[in-house]
Scaffold this motif. Structure first.
Motif, PDB file in Angstrom:
ATOM      1  N   MET A  26      -4.829  75.729  29.736  1.00  0.00           N
ATOM      2  CA  MET A  26      -5.191  76.816  28.822  1.00  0.00           C
ATOM      3  C   MET A  26      -4.196  77.967  28.971  1.00  0.00           C
ATOM      4  O   MET A  26      -3.896  78.402  30.077  1.00  0.00           O
ATOM      5  N   LYS A  27      -3.674  78.450  27.857  1.00  0.00           N
ATOM      6  CA  LYS A  27      -2.717  79.541  27.889  1.00  0.00           C
ATOM      7  C   LYS A  27      -3.460  80.874  27.936  1.00  0.00           C
ATOM      8  O   LYS A  27      -4.419  81.101  27.216  1.00  0.00           O
ATOM      9  N   HIS A  28      -3.003  81.744  28.826  1.00  0.00           N
ATOM     10  CA  HIS A  28      -3.601  83.061  28.978  1.00  0.00           C
ATOM     11  C   HIS A  28      -2.585  84.119  28.561  1.00  0.00           C
ATOM     12  O   HIS A  28      -1.396  83.992  28.836  1.00  0.00           O
ATOM     13  N   ASP A  29      -3.083  85.179  27.959  1.00  0.00           N
ATOM     14  CA  ASP A  29      -2.207  86.245  27.475  1.00  0.00           C
ATOM     15  C   ASP A  29      -2.265  87.430  28.436  1.00  0.00           C
ATOM     16  O   ASP A  29      -3.209  88.218  28.420  1.00  0.00           O
ATOM     17  N   LEU A  30      -1.258  87.536  29.296  1.00  0.00           N
ATOM     18  CA  LEU A  30      -1.139  88.640  30.241  1.00  0.00           C
ATOM     19  C   LEU A  30       0.062  89.483  29.873  1.00  0.00           C
ATOM     20  O   LEU A  30       1.108  88.945  29.482  1.00  0.00           O
ATOM     21  N   LYS A  31      -0.077  90.791  30.015  1.00  0.00           N
ATOM     22  CA  LYS A  31       1.026  91.707  29.691  1.00  0.00           C
ATOM     23  C   LYS A  31       1.217  92.704  30.827  1.00  0.00           C
ATOM     24  O   LYS A  31       0.240  93.234  31.367  1.00  0.00           O
ATOM     25  N   LEU A  32       2.464  92.944  31.173  1.00  0.00           N
ATOM     26  CA  LEU A  32       2.801  93.909  32.226  1.00  0.00           C
ATOM     27  C   LEU A  32       2.614  95.333  31.709  1.00  0.00           C
ATOM     28  O   LEU A  32       3.084  95.682  30.631  1.00  0.00           O
ATOM     29  N   LYS A  33       1.924  96.162  32.478  1.00  0.00           N
ATOM     30  CA  LYS A  33       1.698  97.547  32.079  1.00  0.00           C
ATOM     31  C   LYS A  33       2.495  98.532  32.930  1.00  0.00           C
ATOM     32  O   LYS A  33       3.056  99.494  32.435  1.00  0.00           O
ATOM     33  N   ASN A  34       2.530  98.285  34.263  1.00  0.00           N
ATOM     34  CA  ASN A  34       3.186  99.252  35.148  1.00  0.00           C
ATOM     35  C   ASN A  34       3.431  98.607  36.502  1.00  0.00           C
ATOM     36  O   ASN A  34       2.757  97.649  36.879  1.00  0.00           O
ATOM     37  N   VAL A  35       4.415  99.137  37.218  1.00  0.00           N
ATOM     38  CA  VAL A  35       4.694  98.706  38.591  1.00  0.00           C
ATOM     39  C   VAL A  35       4.714  99.944  39.472  1.00  0.00           C
ATOM     40  O   VAL A  35       5.436 100.906  39.179  1.00  0.00           O
ATOM     41  N   LEU A  36       3.899  99.931  40.540  1.00  0.00           N
ATOM     42  CA  LEU A  36       3.864 101.041  41.490  1.00  0.00           C
ATOM     43  C   LEU A  36       4.650 100.676  42.728  1.00  0.00           C
ATOM     44  O   LEU A  36       4.479  99.589  43.287  1.00  0.00           O
ATOM     45  N   SER A  37       5.510 101.571  43.168  1.00  0.00           N
ATOM     46  CA  SER A  37       6.250 101.351  44.408  1.00  0.00           C
ATOM     47  C   SER A  37       5.290 101.433  45.592  1.00  0.00           C
ATOM     48  O   SER A  37       4.158 101.922  45.475  1.00  0.00           O
ATOM     49  N   MET A  38       5.745 100.981  46.744  1.00  0.00           N
ATOM     50  CA  MET A  38       4.920 101.049  47.941  1.00  0.00           C
ATOM     51  C   MET A  38       4.575 102.504  48.266  1.00  0.00           C
ATOM     52  O   MET A  38       3.453 102.815  48.686  1.00  0.00           O
ATOM     53  N   LYS A  39       5.512 103.410  48.039  1.00  0.00           N
ATOM     54  CA  LYS A  39       5.267 104.825  48.313  1.00  0.00           C
ATOM     55  C   LYS A  39       4.169 105.371  47.395  1.00  0.00           C
ATOM     56  O   LYS A  39       3.275 106.108  47.841  1.00  0.00           O
ATOM     57  N   GLU A  40       4.212 104.997  46.123  1.00  0.00           N
ATOM     58  CA  GLU A  40       3.185 105.441  45.176  1.00  0.00           C
ATOM     59  C   GLU A  40       1.831 104.827  45.519  1.00  0.00           C
ATOM     60  O   GLU A  40       0.790 105.494  45.451  1.00  0.00           O
ATOM     61  N   LEU A  41       1.846 103.548  45.889  1.00  0.00           N
ATOM     62  CA  LEU A  41       0.610 102.866  46.244  1.00  0.00           C
ATOM     63  C   LEU A  41      -0.016 103.497  47.488  1.00  0.00           C
ATOM     64  O   LEU A  41      -1.227 103.721  47.543  1.00  0.00           O
ATOM     65  N   GLU A  42       0.807 103.790  48.478  1.00  0.00           N
ATOM     66  CA  GLU A  42       0.319 104.418  49.703  1.00  0.00           C
ATOM     67  C   GLU A  42      -0.344 105.765  49.409  1.00  0.00           C
ATOM     68  O   GLU A  42      -1.405 106.083  49.952  1.00  0.00           O
TER      69      GLU A  42
END
Length: 300
Positions: A1-17
């Motif tokens: 089954m094909k799923h529709d996923l889209k990238l929204k944002n990437v957080l750096s480790m510093k931002e995540l911390e």
């Protein structure tokens, strides 16, 4: 089954911390009624979890040049969750990333499901004082000094008292006495020869990500290691007791548990059933959509 996923944002480790430092407990407060932050004074680093070398041998987390055995509070794995991990991993690969080697958080949308974050699994270093293999509950209780839970009427109860009195479970009914710890807590033993302080490296978030990497891919996985900044001030105890990763209970889904009415191996909560989920983390308060409580237990 094909799923529709889209990238929204990437957080750096510093931002995540920075975000993780502001995560709060869902039901643990200071005397002023403010929610307590489990990671406010923690340190964060990246480490690797490696597949076990043989049956009966625990997986290990490699921290620099040393390796430590890995524990989990959640010995049950659900196949539908593993399939989600596989779908997300396939999606990440189209963006030049892999689930096993994330260095921050990835926000994505899944059509028909919603928006989510995927991040490295989180391993917490906890220190417990043992007495002939049993956790010293008196010393563990003292770790909750200055921390409170609320009852259904909003009354604050000091968690380090061992017994809570007049605890309202709804607006009318109250318990004259409520033991703080799970009734099974005095029975859990980690080995009679072991006394004194012992460290446990516990999966806080990401059991299925780790299982997917170790069991399906047979590959190491990058994890976030959370440790106390000061050794004399360990992290606030985790919500469930640590157990070895194997043997594992494998079910098709959470719903399938109803088919196995004698299934008795599951997480062992640290606290009494009435307050057992007060130590869960609220990720959404910092905008991280990473996990969801699987029950309707009220947290005041």
């Amino acid at each position: 089954m094909k799923h529709d996923l889209k990238l929204k944002n990437v957080l750096s480790m510093k931002e995540l911390e920075k975000s993780m430092r502001n995560i709060v407990f869902r039901g643990l407060y200071n005397k002023a009624g403010e929610k307590i932050k489990p990671y406010e004074n923690a340190t964060f680093s990246l480490a690797k979890v490696h597949p076990p070398k043989a049956i009966g041998i625990p997986a290990e987390v490699r921290i620099g040049s040393k390796r430590e055995f890995l524990f989990t509070p959640q010995p049950t794995v659900y196949q539908n969750q593993i399939e989600i991990m596989e779908t997300v991993d396939d999606f990440l690969k189209t963006k030049g990333m892999t689930l096993t080697n994330l260095k921050g958080a990835v926000e994505y949308s899944w059509e028909g499901r919603g928006d989510f974050h995927i991040l490295p699994p989180i391993i917490e270093k906890h220190t417990y004082d043992l007495k002939e293999g049993f956790i010293n509950l008196e010393k563990l209780s003292s770790r909750f000094g200055g921390m409170y839970v609320r009852d259904a009427r909003g009354n604050m109860h000091h968690l380090s008292d061992r017994e809570l009195h007049g605890f309202y479970i709804d607006e009318v009914s109250n318990l004259s006495s409520l033991e703080v710890f799970n009734s099974n807590a005095p029975l859990i033993n980690y080995g009679l020869p072991y006394s004194g302080e012992h460290d446990f490296y516990i999966i806080c978030d990401g059991t299925h990500r780790i299982d997917y990497a170790l069991e399906k891919l047979n590959k190491p996985i990058t994890v976030i290691l959370v440790e106390p900044k000061v050794k004399s001030k360990p992290l606030i105890p985790y919500y469930a007791f640590p157990v070895p990763l194997r043997p594992t209970i494998r079910l098709s889904s959470k719903k399938a548990e109803k088919m196995f009415y004698r299934l008795e191996r599951d997480k062992i909560h640290l606290l009494n059933d009435y307050i057992k989920k007060t130590l869960h983390y609220d990720w959404e308060i910092v905008g991280l959509q990473v996990s969801k409580l699987r029950s309707n237990v009220e947290i005041f």
